[in-house]
Design a protein around this motif. Structure first.
Motif, short mmCIF file in Angstrom:
data_model
loop_
_atom_site.label_atom_id
_atom_site.label_comp_id
_atom_site.label_asym_id
_atom_site.label_seq_id
_atom_site.Cartn_x
_atom_site.Cartn_y
_atom_site.Cartn_z
N ARG A 54 0.81 -1.22 0.00
CA ARG A 54 0.00 0.00 0.00
C ARG A 54 0.84 1.27 0.00
O ARG A 54 0.30 2.38 -0.13
CB ARG A 54 -0.94 0.00 1.21
CG ARG A 54 -2.06 -1.03 1.11
CD ARG A 54 -3.14 -0.79 2.14
NE ARG A 54 -3.87 0.45 1.87
CZ ARG A 54 -4.85 0.91 2.66
NH1 ARG A 54 -5.18 0.24 3.76
NH2 ARG A 54 -5.47 2.02 2.37
N GLY A 55 2.16 1.12 0.08
CA GLY A 55 3.04 2.28 -0.03
C GLY A 55 2.93 2.96 -1.39
O GLY A 55 3.36 4.10 -1.54
N GLY A 56 2.35 2.27 -2.37
CA GLY A 56 2.17 2.87 -3.69
C GLY A 56 0.94 3.74 -3.82
O GLY A 56 0.80 4.49 -4.80
N GLU A 57 0.03 3.66 -2.87
CA GLU A 57 -1.24 4.39 -3.00
C GLU A 57 -1.09 5.90 -3.17
O GLU A 57 -1.83 6.51 -3.94
CB GLU A 57 -2.16 4.08 -1.82
CG GLU A 57 -2.79 2.72 -1.90
CD GLU A 57 -3.85 2.51 -0.83
OE1 GLU A 57 -4.23 3.50 -0.15
OE2 GLU A 57 -4.30 1.36 -0.66
N PRO A 58 -0.15 6.56 -2.47
CA PRO A 58 -0.04 8.02 -2.65
C PRO A 58 0.30 8.44 -4.07
O PRO A 58 0.10 9.60 -4.43
CB PRO A 58 1.09 8.40 -1.67
CG PRO A 58 1.10 7.32 -0.66
CD PRO A 58 0.74 6.08 -1.40
N PHE A 59 0.79 7.51 -4.89
CA PHE A 59 1.17 7.84 -6.26
C PHE A 59 0.02 7.66 -7.25
O PHE A 59 0.19 7.90 -8.45
CB PHE A 59 2.36 6.99 -6.70
CG PHE A 59 3.54 7.08 -5.77
CD1 PHE A 59 4.40 8.16 -5.82
CD2 PHE A 59 3.78 6.11 -4.81
CE1 PHE A 59 5.48 8.27 -4.96
CE2 PHE A 59 4.85 6.19 -3.94
CZ PHE A 59 5.70 7.28 -4.02
N ILE A 60 -1.12 7.24 -6.76
CA ILE A 60 -2.27 6.99 -7.64
C ILE A 60 -3.19 8.20 -7.61
O ILE A 60 -3.95 8.42 -6.66
CB ILE A 60 -3.03 5.71 -7.22
CG1 ILE A 60 -2.08 4.51 -7.27
CG2 ILE A 60 -4.23 5.48 -8.13
CD1 ILE A 60 -2.70 3.22 -6.77
N GLY A 61 -3.13 9.02 -8.65
CA GLY A 61 -3.92 10.24 -8.68
C GLY A 61 -5.41 10.00 -8.64
O GLY A 61 -6.17 10.79 -8.06
N THR A 62 -5.87 8.90 -9.25
CA THR A 62 -7.31 8.61 -9.24
C THR A 62 -7.82 8.42 -7.83
O THR A 62 -8.91 8.90 -7.47
CB THR A 62 -7.60 7.35 -10.08
OG1 THR A 62 -7.11 7.54 -11.40
CG2 THR A 62 -9.11 7.08 -10.15
N TYR A 63 -7.05 7.72 -6.99
CA TYR A 63 -7.47 7.52 -5.60
C TYR A 63 -7.59 8.86 -4.87
O TYR A 63 -8.51 9.07 -4.07
CB TYR A 63 -6.46 6.65 -4.86
CG TYR A 63 -6.80 5.17 -4.83
CD1 TYR A 63 -8.10 4.72 -5.03
CD2 TYR A 63 -5.81 4.23 -4.58
CE1 TYR A 63 -8.40 3.37 -4.98
CE2 TYR A 63 -6.10 2.87 -4.54
CZ TYR A 63 -7.39 2.45 -4.73
OH TYR A 63 -7.69 1.11 -4.69
N THR A 64 -6.67 9.78 -5.12
CA THR A 64 -6.70 11.08 -4.46
C THR A 64 -8.02 11.79 -4.76
O THR A 64 -8.60 12.44 -3.88
CB THR A 64 -5.52 11.94 -4.91
OG1 THR A 64 -4.30 11.23 -4.67
CG2 THR A 64 -5.48 13.27 -4.16
N HIS A 65 -8.49 11.68 -6.00
CA HIS A 65 -9.76 12.30 -6.37
C HIS A 65 -10.95 11.52 -5.80
O HIS A 65 -11.92 12.12 -5.32
CB HIS A 65 -9.87 12.40 -7.89
CG HIS A 65 -8.99 13.46 -8.47
ND1 HIS A 65 -7.63 13.26 -8.70
CD2 HIS A 65 -9.25 14.73 -8.86
CE1 HIS A 65 -7.11 14.37 -9.20
NE2 HIS A 65 -8.06 15.28 -9.30
N LEU A 66 -10.89 10.19 -5.86
CA LEU A 66 -12.00 9.40 -5.32
C LEU A 66 -12.18 9.64 -3.82
O LEU A 66 -13.30 9.58 -3.30
CB LEU A 66 -11.76 7.91 -5.57
CG LEU A 66 -11.92 7.42 -7.00
CD1 LEU A 66 -11.57 5.93 -7.09
CD2 LEU A 66 -13.33 7.67 -7.53
#
Length: 244
Positions: free
Chosen positions: A196-208
């Motif tokens: 889950r250390g990769g989650e901050p790099f996912i722009g879609t998640y930031t918007h969701l």
């Protein structure tokens, strides 16, 4: 989706200000964590790694492309895989717009996979991506940075991942590794993150995360994420590559 209460604008402002205080505290805690990350000790990379690139065989030092910092994304695409991991693709859809900003801040970025370069290039073309992506097919790189697993580890279901021995679910796993090259040409491993250390790099998640339904997942992105050309109404970046 759980039903929400409806309140007056004044009540909403009071609730929003309370949440804002928590958001600011989270931001300050993140800043403190970032300072600790930058203070981590480094490990000198004494092993010579080489990679297949569209410009020929290159060393890890050459992948810095004249810059002092290199971020590597360990993209899950094994030698026998037919296509890249949907989750890694989900993250990689957020990358291309970052590249000019990173490169003008002395940071190079690239993805690395164990698949042969021809397979990487075909999938990259299908996805319409521009970031650099190289093959570590004949290198120990993926194994040394604990994102690829031997047949014996896969058979046992256990491998070293995310800094501990744990259950694994295949021959490849995702992650980021970061390197620094000094003026003498010495390379240092400065940071890695996995799972889950990769989650901050996912722009879609930031918007969701600010949308009313949030991520709308029970367990993880595997419940809904597809390659962006596999959604029913998706335009094809490479029509001739679709379905391959």
């Amino acid at each position: 989706m759980e039903p929400h209460s409806t309140v007056s604008r004044e009540e909403w402002l009071a609730a929003r200000r309370a949440l804002l205080a928590e958001e600011k505290a989270f931001t300050h805690a993140r800043d403190a964590l970032n300072r600790k990350r930058l203070a981590l000790p480094w490990v000198k990379v004494d092993k010579t790694y080489t990679f297949d690139t569209p410009q020929g065989r290159k060393t890890l030092a050459e992948l810095f492309d004249g810059r002092s910092q290199l971020i590597v994304y360990h993209f899950m695409l094994g030698p026998e895989w037919k296509e890249g991991c949907p989750g890694c693709s989900f993250l990689s859809d957020s990358v291309d717009g970052l590249l000019p900003h990173l490169e003008h801040h002395d940071v190079s970025y690239m993805a690395v996979s164990r698949a042969p370069l021809t397979k990487i290039e075909a999938f990259k073309k299908r996805m319409g991506w521009r970031f650099r992506w190289v093959s570590s097919h004949d290198s120990d790189f993926n194994f040394d940075y604990h994102v690829s697993f031997t047949p014996e580890e896969v058979a046992s279901g256990t491998g070293f991942y995310n800094f501990e021995m744990q259950e694994i679910f295949g021959d490849e796993a995702p992650g980021h590794s970061v390197f620094y090259k000094d003026e003498a040409g010495d390379i240092f491993h400065t940071y890695s993150s996995y799972a889950r250390g990769g989650e901050p790099f996912i722009g879609t998640y930031t918007h969701l995360d600010i949308a009313p339904k949030g991520r709308n997942e029970v367990r993880n992105l595997g419940e809904w994420v597809k390659h962006h050309d596999r959604y029913e109404d998706a335009p094809k970046a490479c029509p001739s590559c679709a379905g391959k």
